[in-house]
Design a protein around this motif. Structure first.
Motif, PDB file in Angstrom:
ATOM      1  N   VAL A 248      36.232 -71.661  -0.853  1.00  0.00           N
ATOM      2  CA  VAL A 248      36.516 -73.061  -1.536  1.00  0.00           C
ATOM      3  C   VAL A 248      37.759 -73.066  -2.258  1.00  0.00           C
ATOM      4  CG1 VAL A 248      35.681 -74.378  -3.365  1.00  0.00           C
ATOM      5  CG2 VAL A 248      33.783 -73.408  -1.667  1.00  0.00           C
ATOM      6  N   THR A 249      38.691 -74.146  -2.040  1.00  0.00           N
ATOM      7  CA  THR A 249      39.820 -74.046  -2.723  1.00  0.00           C
ATOM      8  C   THR A 249      39.928 -75.140  -3.689  1.00  0.00           C
ATOM      9  OG1 THR A 249      40.859 -73.427  -0.755  1.00  0.00           O
ATOM     10  CG2 THR A 249      42.340 -74.425  -2.172  1.00  0.00           C
ATOM     11  N   LEU A 250      40.536 -74.958  -4.801  1.00  0.00           N
ATOM     12  CA  LEU A 250      40.721 -76.044  -5.874  1.00  0.00           C
ATOM     13  C   LEU A 250      42.176 -76.387  -6.301  1.00  0.00           C
ATOM     14  CD1 LEU A 250      37.861 -75.237  -8.651  1.00  0.00           C
ATOM     15  CD2 LEU A 250      37.696 -76.465  -6.456  1.00  0.00           C
ATOM     16  N   GLN A 251      42.423 -77.294  -6.767  1.00  0.00           N
ATOM     17  CA  GLN A 251      43.797 -77.735  -7.204  1.00  0.00           C
ATOM     18  C   GLN A 251      43.578 -77.859  -8.750  1.00  0.00           C
ATOM     19  OE1 GLN A 251      46.916 -77.832  -5.690  1.00  0.00           O
ATOM     20  NE2 GLN A 251      47.551 -77.781  -7.834  1.00  0.00           N
ATOM     21  N   SER A 252      44.363 -77.261  -9.537  1.00  0.00           N
ATOM     22  CA  SER A 252      44.137 -77.508 -11.128  1.00  0.00           C
ATOM     23  C   SER A 252      45.690 -77.655 -11.631  1.00  0.00           C
ATOM     24  CB  SER A 252      43.279 -76.178 -11.667  1.00  0.00           C
ATOM     25  OG  SER A 252      44.062 -75.039 -11.589  1.00  0.00           O
ATOM     26  N   GLU A 253      45.673 -77.706 -12.879  1.00  0.00           N
ATOM     27  CA  GLU A 253      46.903 -77.560 -13.539  1.00  0.00           C
ATOM     28  C   GLU A 253      47.914 -76.502 -13.363  1.00  0.00           C
ATOM     29  OE1 GLU A 253      46.186 -78.743 -17.493  1.00  0.00           O
ATOM     30  OE2 GLU A 253      45.611 -80.720 -17.319  1.00  0.00           O
ATOM     31  N   GLU A 254      46.980 -75.355 -13.171  1.00  0.00           N
ATOM     32  CA  GLU A 254      47.792 -73.960 -12.862  1.00  0.00           C
ATOM     33  C   GLU A 254      48.097 -73.873 -11.550  1.00  0.00           C
ATOM     34  OE1 GLU A 254      44.316 -73.989 -14.218  1.00  0.00           O
ATOM     35  OE2 GLU A 254      45.497 -74.433 -16.291  1.00  0.00           O
ATOM     36  N   GLY A 255      47.668 -74.732 -10.723  1.00  0.00           N
ATOM     37  CA  GLY A 255      47.923 -74.641  -9.263  1.00  0.00           C
ATOM     38  C   GLY A 255      46.819 -74.715  -8.438  1.00  0.00           C
ATOM     39  N   GLU A 256      47.137 -74.408  -7.075  1.00  0.00           N
ATOM     40  CA  GLU A 256      45.877 -74.147  -5.929  1.00  0.00           C
ATOM     41  C   GLU A 256      45.332 -72.738  -5.970  1.00  0.00           C
ATOM     42  OE1 GLU A 256      46.121 -74.188  -1.357  1.00  0.00           O
ATOM     43  OE2 GLU A 256      46.944 -75.824  -2.235  1.00  0.00           O
ATOM     44  N   ARG A 257      44.101 -72.679  -5.979  1.00  0.00           N
ATOM     45  CA  ARG A 257      43.290 -71.451  -6.030  1.00  0.00           C
ATOM     46  C   ARG A 257      42.222 -71.374  -5.220  1.00  0.00           C
ATOM     47  NH1 ARG A 257      42.618 -67.920 -11.418  1.00  0.00           N
ATOM     48  NH2 ARG A 257      42.469 -66.026 -10.289  1.00  0.00           N
ATOM     49  N   THR A 258      42.148 -70.433  -4.178  1.00  0.00           N
ATOM     50  CA  THR A 258      40.845 -70.196  -3.298  1.00  0.00           C
ATOM     51  C   THR A 258      40.020 -69.200  -3.839  1.00  0.00           C
ATOM     52  OG1 THR A 258      42.609 -70.893  -1.417  1.00  0.00           O
ATOM     53  CG2 THR A 258      40.451 -69.617  -0.852  1.00  0.00           C
ATOM     54  N   PHE A 259      38.781 -69.263  -3.692  1.00  0.00           N
ATOM     55  CA  PHE A 259      37.482 -68.339  -4.277  1.00  0.00           C
ATOM     56  C   PHE A 259      36.875 -68.164  -2.982  1.00  0.00           C
ATOM     57  CE2 PHE A 259      39.001 -71.560  -7.803  1.00  0.00           C
ATOM     58  CZ  PHE A 259      39.013 -70.482  -8.642  1.00  0.00           C
ATOM     59  N   GLN A 260      36.371 -66.844  -3.062  1.00  0.00           N
ATOM     60  CA  GLN A 260      35.483 -66.352  -1.890  1.00  0.00           C
ATOM     61  C   GLN A 260      34.050 -66.941  -2.411  1.00  0.00           C
ATOM     62  OE1 GLN A 260      36.269 -64.801   0.575  1.00  0.00           O
ATOM     63  NE2 GLN A 260      38.425 -65.104   0.113  1.00  0.00           N
ATOM     64  N   ARG A 261      33.319 -67.491  -1.232  1.00  0.00           N
ATOM     65  CA  ARG A 261      32.221 -68.305  -1.580  1.00  0.00           C
ATOM     66  C   ARG A 261      31.044 -66.946  -2.016  1.00  0.00           C
ATOM     67  NH1 ARG A 261      30.635 -72.493   3.038  1.00  0.00           N
ATOM     68  NH2 ARG A 261      30.625 -74.226   1.576  1.00  0.00           N
ATOM     69  N   SER A 262      31.227 -65.957  -1.636  1.00  0.00           N
ATOM     70  CA  SER A 262      30.234 -64.769  -1.864  1.00  0.00           C
ATOM     71  C   SER A 262      30.478 -64.573  -3.280  1.00  0.00           C
ATOM     72  CB  SER A 262      30.566 -63.632  -1.387  1.00  0.00           C
ATOM     73  OG  SER A 262      31.795 -63.187  -1.317  1.00  0.00           O
ATOM     74  N   GLU A 263      31.557 -64.925  -4.228  1.00  0.00           N
ATOM     75  CA  GLU A 263      31.709 -64.718  -5.602  1.00  0.00           C
ATOM     76  C   GLU A 263      31.371 -66.027  -6.290  1.00  0.00           C
ATOM     77  OE1 GLU A 263      35.878 -64.038  -5.511  1.00  0.00           O
ATOM     78  OE2 GLU A 263      35.646 -61.783  -5.005  1.00  0.00           O
ATOM     79  N   ILE A 264      30.917 -67.187  -5.886  1.00  0.00           N
ATOM     80  CA  ILE A 264      30.727 -68.403  -6.564  1.00  0.00           C
ATOM     81  C   ILE A 264      29.128 -68.471  -6.924  1.00  0.00           C
ATOM     82  CG2 ILE A 264      30.699 -70.800  -6.350  1.00  0.00           C
ATOM     83  CD1 ILE A 264      32.939 -70.583  -4.151  1.00  0.00           C
ATOM     84  N   ALA A 265      28.859 -68.498  -8.226  1.00  0.00           N
ATOM     85  CA  ALA A 265      27.444 -68.790  -8.631  1.00  0.00           C
ATOM     86  C   ALA A 265      26.980 -70.413  -8.505  1.00  0.00           C
ATOM     87  CB  ALA A 265      27.175 -68.403 -10.067  1.00  0.00           C
ATOM     88  N   GLY A 266      27.805 -71.241  -8.593  1.00  0.00           N
ATOM     89  CA  GLY A 266      27.367 -72.381  -8.410  1.00  0.00           C
ATOM     90  C   GLY A 266      28.866 -73.355  -8.530  1.00  0.00           C
ATOM     91  N   ILE A 267      28.846 -74.552  -7.792  1.00  0.00           N
ATOM     92  CA  ILE A 267      29.771 -75.591  -8.025  1.00  0.00           C
ATOM     93  C   ILE A 267      29.137 -76.836  -8.344  1.00  0.00           C
ATOM     94  CG2 ILE A 267      31.637 -76.915  -6.572  1.00  0.00           C
ATOM     95  CD1 ILE A 267      31.715 -74.720  -4.578  1.00  0.00           C
ATOM     96  N   ARG A 268      29.667 -77.839  -9.268  1.00  0.00           N
ATOM     97  CA  ARG A 268      28.988 -78.946  -9.397  1.00  0.00           C
ATOM     98  C   ARG A 268      30.161 -79.966  -9.814  1.00  0.00           C
ATOM     99  NH1 ARG A 268      24.957 -77.271 -12.074  1.00  0.00           N
ATOM    100  NH2 ARG A 268      24.028 -79.316 -12.579  1.00  0.00           N
ATOM    101  N   LEU A 269      29.709 -81.359  -9.679  1.00  0.00           N
ATOM    102  CA  LEU A 269      30.866 -82.445  -9.900  1.00  0.00           C
ATOM    103  C   LEU A 269      30.970 -82.376 -11.572  1.00  0.00           C
ATOM    104  CD1 LEU A 269      29.461 -85.407  -7.766  1.00  0.00           C
ATOM    105  CD2 LEU A 269      31.611 -83.884  -7.470  1.00  0.00           C
ATOM    106  N   ALA A 270      32.128 -82.696 -11.696  1.00  0.00           N
ATOM    107  CA  ALA A 270      32.778 -82.607 -13.239  1.00  0.00           C
ATOM    108  C   ALA A 270      32.926 -84.406 -13.372  1.00  0.00           C
ATOM    109  CB  ALA A 270      33.964 -82.119 -13.515  1.00  0.00           C
ATOM    110  N   PRO A 271      31.905 -84.893 -14.067  1.00  0.00           N
ATOM    111  CA  PRO A 271      31.789 -86.350 -14.372  1.00  0.00           C
ATOM    112  C   PRO A 271      32.966 -86.571 -15.250  1.00  0.00           C
ATOM    113  CG  PRO A 271      29.984 -85.287 -15.478  1.00  0.00           C
ATOM    114  CD  PRO A 271      30.480 -84.212 -14.708  1.00  0.00           C
ATOM    115  N   LYS A 272      33.607 -87.816 -15.224  1.00  0.00           N
ATOM    116  CA  LYS A 272      34.599 -88.334 -15.970  1.00  0.00           C
ATOM    117  C   LYS A 272      34.365 -89.779 -16.795  1.00  0.00           C
ATOM    118  CE  LYS A 272      38.840 -86.621 -13.790  1.00  0.00           C
ATOM    119  NZ  LYS A 272      39.956 -86.714 -13.484  1.00  0.00           N
ATOM    120  N   PHE A 273      34.329 -89.633 -17.855  1.00  0.00           N
ATOM    121  CA  PHE A 273      34.158 -90.590 -19.058  1.00  0.00           C
ATOM    122  C   PHE A 273      35.048 -91.557 -19.503  1.00  0.00           C
ATOM    123  CE2 PHE A 273      30.639 -87.495 -18.964  1.00  0.00           C
ATOM    124  CZ  PHE A 273      29.700 -88.062 -18.394  1.00  0.00           C
TER     125      PHE A 273
END
Length: 154
Positions: free
Chosen positions: A129-154
């Motif tokens: 799974v690949t994310l883009q954050s302020e620090e840059g693009e980062r790819t994570f192994q799915r086997s290491e991921i405990a969970g992913i959820r939407l981050a609501p914006k208010f």
């Protein structure tokens, strides 16, 4: 397959039929024990959002089916609800649908001293799974991921 998985699978099969009739999406089904009580938890959604009356209607249909089938010997509580604004992204279809949105990702073990990451969901493969954050693009192994959820914006 354990009892939990078989209960979930059987419930998902019934819901697949029901959702064609009632026009809703099954987001997740889980059979869990919390504080000594078993819960059959069903999260549903609809285009434009799901309301209390929609959940009540689905709950009545599922409850009647469960009474007829009577395949869960434990005492349990049936919960039918919306996945909420910070819904978990567990299935392939969730990751496809929410691509380009802000997410929060939690790892089983710290990576560079950190277990929680947030950013825009750029994409995924069967292994990553690949994310883009302020620090840059980062790819994570799915086997290491405990969970992913939407981050609501208010």
């Amino acid at each position: 397959m354990g009892k939990r998985e078989s209960y979930v699978e059987r419930t998902e099969k019934f819901l697949a039929e029901l959702q064609r009739e009632k026009q809703f999406e099954v987001v997740d089904v889980d059979y869990v024990r919390e504080a000594g009580t078993w819960y059959l938890r069903i999260l549903c959604d609809m285009p434009g959002g799901i309301g209390i009356e929609d959940c009540a209607e689905i709950s009545r249909a599922v409850s009647a089916w469960l009474d007829r089938e009577d395949f869960i010997p434990d005492e349990y509580i049936l919960e039918v609800s919306s996945p909420g604004l910070s819904r978990s992204l567990k299935k392939e279809k969730d990751l496809v649908r929410e691509k380009g949105k802000d997410v929060e990702l939690k790892l089983f073990k710290p990576l560079d001293g950190q277990k929680e990451f947030s950013g825009v969901l750029l994409g995924h493969t069967a292994e990553t799974v690949t994310l883009q954050s302020e620090e840059g693009e980062r790819t994570f192994q799915r086997s290491e991921i405990a969970g992913i959820r939407l981050a609501p914006k208010f």
